[in-house]
Design a protein around this motif. Structure first.
Motif, PDB file in Angstrom:
ATOM      1  N   VAL A   8      36.394  46.796  35.923  1.00  0.00           N
ATOM      2  CA  VAL A   8      37.472  46.328  35.056  1.00  0.00           C
ATOM      3  C   VAL A   8      38.556  47.396  34.998  1.00  0.00           C
ATOM      4  O   VAL A   8      38.301  48.540  34.622  1.00  0.00           O
ATOM      5  CB  VAL A   8      36.966  46.017  33.625  1.00  0.00           C
ATOM      6  CG1 VAL A   8      38.121  45.574  32.738  1.00  0.00           C
ATOM      7  CG2 VAL A   8      35.877  44.949  33.670  1.00  0.00           C
ATOM      8  N   GLY A   9      39.761  47.014  35.401  1.00  0.00           N
ATOM      9  CA  GLY A   9      40.918  47.889  35.323  1.00  0.00           C
ATOM     10  C   GLY A   9      41.882  47.378  34.264  1.00  0.00           C
ATOM     11  O   GLY A   9      41.894  46.191  33.939  1.00  0.00           O
ATOM     12  N   VAL A  10      42.669  48.281  33.732  1.00  0.00           N
ATOM     13  CA  VAL A  10      43.715  47.924  32.775  1.00  0.00           C
ATOM     14  C   VAL A  10      45.027  48.477  33.305  1.00  0.00           C
ATOM     15  O   VAL A  10      45.130  49.679  33.574  1.00  0.00           O
ATOM     16  CB  VAL A  10      43.417  48.483  31.361  1.00  0.00           C
ATOM     17  CG1 VAL A  10      44.574  48.214  30.412  1.00  0.00           C
ATOM     18  CG2 VAL A  10      42.123  47.873  30.816  1.00  0.00           C
ATOM     19  N   GLY A  11      45.998  47.603  33.525  1.00  0.00           N
ATOM     20  CA  GLY A  11      47.334  47.996  33.944  1.00  0.00           C
ATOM     21  C   GLY A  11      48.288  47.784  32.788  1.00  0.00           C
ATOM     22  O   GLY A  11      48.150  46.805  32.042  1.00  0.00           O
ATOM     23  N   GLY A  39      44.141  52.341  34.358  1.00  0.00           N
ATOM     24  CA  GLY A  39      42.898  52.880  34.881  1.00  0.00           C
ATOM     25  C   GLY A  39      41.721  52.029  34.482  1.00  0.00           C
ATOM     26  O   GLY A  39      41.871  50.859  34.137  1.00  0.00           O
ATOM     27  N   HIS A  40      40.549  52.646  34.496  1.00  0.00           N
ATOM     28  CA  HIS A  40      39.311  51.929  34.215  1.00  0.00           C
ATOM     29  C   HIS A  40      39.048  51.810  32.717  1.00  0.00           C
ATOM     30  O   HIS A  40      39.247  52.768  31.970  1.00  0.00           O
ATOM     31  CB  HIS A  40      38.120  52.649  34.856  1.00  0.00           C
ATOM     32  CG  HIS A  40      38.148  52.607  36.338  1.00  0.00           C
ATOM     33  ND1 HIS A  40      38.565  53.673  37.100  1.00  0.00           N
ATOM     34  CD2 HIS A  40      37.819  51.623  37.202  1.00  0.00           C
ATOM     35  CE1 HIS A  40      38.476  53.338  38.374  1.00  0.00           C
ATOM     36  NE2 HIS A  40      38.045  52.104  38.467  1.00  0.00           N
ATOM     37  N   GLU A  54      45.293  55.657  28.806  1.00  0.00           N
ATOM     38  CA  GLU A  54      45.695  55.845  30.204  1.00  0.00           C
ATOM     39  C   GLU A  54      47.174  56.214  30.324  1.00  0.00           C
ATOM     40  O   GLU A  54      47.536  57.093  31.104  1.00  0.00           O
ATOM     41  CB  GLU A  54      45.384  54.596  31.034  1.00  0.00           C
ATOM     42  CG  GLU A  54      43.903  54.385  31.299  1.00  0.00           C
ATOM     43  CD  GLU A  54      43.310  55.363  32.301  1.00  0.00           C
ATOM     44  OE1 GLU A  54      44.042  56.179  32.889  1.00  0.00           O
ATOM     45  OE2 GLU A  54      42.079  55.303  32.509  1.00  0.00           O
ATOM     46  N   VAL A  55      48.038  55.548  29.557  1.00  0.00           N
ATOM     47  CA  VAL A  55      49.468  55.870  29.617  1.00  0.00           C
ATOM     48  C   VAL A  55      49.699  57.304  29.155  1.00  0.00           C
ATOM     49  O   VAL A  55      50.454  58.056  29.774  1.00  0.00           O
ATOM     50  CB  VAL A  55      50.305  54.855  28.797  1.00  0.00           C
ATOM     51  CG1 VAL A  55      51.749  55.331  28.638  1.00  0.00           C
ATOM     52  CG2 VAL A  55      50.268  53.485  29.465  1.00  0.00           C
ATOM     53  N   GLN A  56      49.018  57.719  28.085  1.00  0.00           N
ATOM     54  CA  GLN A  56      49.161  59.093  27.585  1.00  0.00           C
ATOM     55  C   GLN A  56      48.668  60.097  28.615  1.00  0.00           C
ATOM     56  O   GLN A  56      49.334  61.090  28.894  1.00  0.00           O
ATOM     57  CB  GLN A  56      48.378  59.248  26.270  1.00  0.00           C
ATOM     58  CG  GLN A  56      48.468  60.628  25.656  1.00  0.00           C
ATOM     59  CD  GLN A  56      49.829  60.956  25.114  1.00  0.00           C
ATOM     60  OE1 GLN A  56      50.433  60.144  24.434  1.00  0.00           O
ATOM     61  NE2 GLN A  56      50.344  62.122  25.417  1.00  0.00           N
ATOM     62  N   SER A  83      36.796  46.795  47.407  1.00  0.00           N
ATOM     63  CA  SER A  83      36.465  46.751  45.986  1.00  0.00           C
ATOM     64  C   SER A  83      36.857  45.402  45.391  1.00  0.00           C
ATOM     65  O   SER A  83      37.621  44.642  45.980  1.00  0.00           O
ATOM     66  CB  SER A  83      37.176  47.886  45.237  1.00  0.00           C
ATOM     67  OG  SER A  83      38.574  47.760  45.371  1.00  0.00           O
ATOM     68  N   HIS A  84      36.306  45.143  44.232  1.00  0.00           N
ATOM     69  CA  HIS A  84      36.592  43.917  43.476  1.00  0.00           C
ATOM     70  C   HIS A  84      36.907  44.349  42.046  1.00  0.00           C
ATOM     71  O   HIS A  84      36.083  44.984  41.395  1.00  0.00           O
ATOM     72  CB  HIS A  84      35.373  42.995  43.515  1.00  0.00           C
ATOM     73  CG  HIS A  84      35.567  41.715  42.772  1.00  0.00           C
ATOM     74  ND1 HIS A  84      34.589  40.752  42.730  1.00  0.00           N
ATOM     75  CD2 HIS A  84      36.600  41.213  42.064  1.00  0.00           C
ATOM     76  CE1 HIS A  84      35.016  39.719  42.019  1.00  0.00           C
ATOM     77  NE2 HIS A  84      36.229  39.988  41.588  1.00  0.00           N
ATOM     78  N   TYR A  85      38.119  44.022  41.607  1.00  0.00           N
ATOM     79  CA  TYR A  85      38.559  44.384  40.257  1.00  0.00           C
ATOM     80  C   TYR A  85      39.018  43.167  39.488  1.00  0.00           C
ATOM     81  O   TYR A  85      39.716  42.307  40.035  1.00  0.00           O
ATOM     82  CB  TYR A  85      39.743  45.365  40.301  1.00  0.00           C
ATOM     83  CG  TYR A  85      39.314  46.799  40.410  1.00  0.00           C
ATOM     84  CD1 TYR A  85      39.130  47.572  39.265  1.00  0.00           C
ATOM     85  CD2 TYR A  85      39.091  47.382  41.643  1.00  0.00           C
ATOM     86  CE1 TYR A  85      38.725  48.894  39.363  1.00  0.00           C
ATOM     87  CE2 TYR A  85      38.686  48.700  41.747  1.00  0.00           C
ATOM     88  CZ  TYR A  85      38.510  49.450  40.608  1.00  0.00           C
ATOM     89  OH  TYR A  85      38.101  50.748  40.699  1.00  0.00           O
ATOM     90  N   VAL A  86      38.650  43.129  38.229  1.00  0.00           N
ATOM     91  CA  VAL A  86      39.283  42.251  37.256  1.00  0.00           C
ATOM     92  C   VAL A  86      40.263  43.167  36.527  1.00  0.00           C
ATOM     93  O   VAL A  86      39.855  44.163  35.920  1.00  0.00           O
ATOM     94  CB  VAL A  86      38.265  41.635  36.282  1.00  0.00           C
ATOM     95  CG1 VAL A  86      38.970  40.859  35.185  1.00  0.00           C
ATOM     96  CG2 VAL A  86      37.278  40.755  37.049  1.00  0.00           C
ATOM     97  N   THR A  87      41.554  42.875  36.654  1.00  0.00           N
ATOM     98  CA  THR A  87      42.571  43.740  36.049  1.00  0.00           C
ATOM     99  C   THR A  87      43.207  43.026  34.876  1.00  0.00           C
ATOM    100  O   THR A  87      43.762  41.936  35.022  1.00  0.00           O
ATOM    101  CB  THR A  87      43.648  44.147  37.074  1.00  0.00           C
ATOM    102  OG1 THR A  87      42.998  44.783  38.179  1.00  0.00           O
ATOM    103  CG2 THR A  87      44.648  45.110  36.460  1.00  0.00           C
ATOM    104  N   ILE A  88      43.106  43.673  33.724  1.00  0.00           N
ATOM    105  CA  ILE A  88      43.708  43.168  32.485  1.00  0.00           C
ATOM    106  C   ILE A  88      45.054  43.857  32.341  1.00  0.00           C
ATOM    107  O   ILE A  88      45.127  45.087  32.345  1.00  0.00           O
ATOM    108  CB  ILE A  88      42.799  43.501  31.279  1.00  0.00           C
ATOM    109  CG1 ILE A  88      41.423  42.861  31.472  1.00  0.00           C
ATOM    110  CG2 ILE A  88      43.468  43.071  29.971  1.00  0.00           C
ATOM    111  CD1 ILE A  88      40.341  43.495  30.645  1.00  0.00           C
ATOM    112  N   PHE A  89      46.114  43.074  32.246  1.00  0.00           N
ATOM    113  CA  PHE A  89      47.448  43.641  32.059  1.00  0.00           C
ATOM    114  C   PHE A  89      47.824  43.564  30.593  1.00  0.00           C
ATOM    115  O   PHE A  89      47.677  42.518  29.945  1.00  0.00           O
ATOM    116  CB  PHE A  89      48.481  42.905  32.918  1.00  0.00           C
ATOM    117  CG  PHE A  89      48.332  43.186  34.385  1.00  0.00           C
ATOM    118  CD1 PHE A  89      48.838  44.364  34.929  1.00  0.00           C
ATOM    119  CD2 PHE A  89      47.660  42.308  35.206  1.00  0.00           C
ATOM    120  CE1 PHE A  89      48.680  44.646  36.275  1.00  0.00           C
ATOM    121  CE2 PHE A  89      47.496  42.581  36.559  1.00  0.00           C
ATOM    122  CZ  PHE A  89      48.015  43.754  37.094  1.00  0.00           C
ATOM    123  N   MET A  90      48.293  44.698  30.095  1.00  0.00           N
ATOM    124  CA  MET A  90      48.756  44.800  28.715  1.00  0.00           C
ATOM    125  C   MET A  90      50.252  45.102  28.737  1.00  0.00           C
ATOM    126  O   MET A  90      50.742  45.778  29.647  1.00  0.00           O
ATOM    127  CB  MET A  90      47.993  45.907  27.983  1.00  0.00           C
ATOM    128  CG  MET A  90      46.482  45.739  27.983  1.00  0.00           C
ATOM    129  SD  MET A  90      45.874  44.256  27.169  1.00  0.00           S
ATOM    130  CE  MET A  90      46.083  44.744  25.451  1.00  0.00           C
TER     131      MET A  90
END
Length: 139
Positions: A8-11, A39-40, A54-56, A83-90
């Motif tokens: 799980v990634g967060v962008g 990041g993760h 992650e932004v900080q 790789s296989h990612y589920v990316t959550i965008f905020m």
């Protein structure tokens, strides 16, 4: 052969008006592509907490009004390490709108720049490309 599980990634769409913050990746996954800060997701962490952390860590920027934007499923077969990612965008705003990013992880990113959404420089990191192709509009 062991099949690994998706990660799980967060962008983070750090926004300043119609512009978002992007940087060119130096990591093994997506090397040389443009991506958002992120990041993760760590164990027990909220999506908002991961976005702020992650932004900080990557830019030194403090963000606020962090909200869910979208999610994409990315199976990256053409990487050196598939790789296989589920990316959550905020989506987030700067706490101080005149702050500028610092490149705090030069081993992972070539530097940060503000670009008008969705005109991200190419090549684009696959999860971000999927978000753009979904016709996501900034709020």
């Amino acid at each position: 052969m062991e099949v690994s599980r998706p990660k799980v990634g967060v962008g983070v769409l750090v926004c300043r008006g119609s512009r978002v913050l992007v940087g060119r990746r130096r990591s093994s996954s997506g090397h040389g592509t443009f991506a958002l800060p992120g990041g993760h997701l760590e164990f027990g962490e909220s999506w908002e907490g991961c976005a702020a952390r992650e932004v900080q860590e990557e830019t030194g920027l403090s963000i606020q009004n962090i909200k869910f934007a979208s999610v994409v499923n990315s199976i990256m077969q053409n990487e050196n390490q598939p790789s296989h990612y589920v990316t959550i965008f905020m989506h987030a705003e700067l706490c101080n709108p005149i702050d500028e990013p610092q490149n705090l992880e030069p081993d992972k990113c070539d530097g940060w720049e503000w670009v008008v959404w969705p005109n991200i420089p190419r090549p684009i990191f696959q999860p971000l490309q999927s978000l753009i192709e979904s016709n996501y509009k900034l709020p």
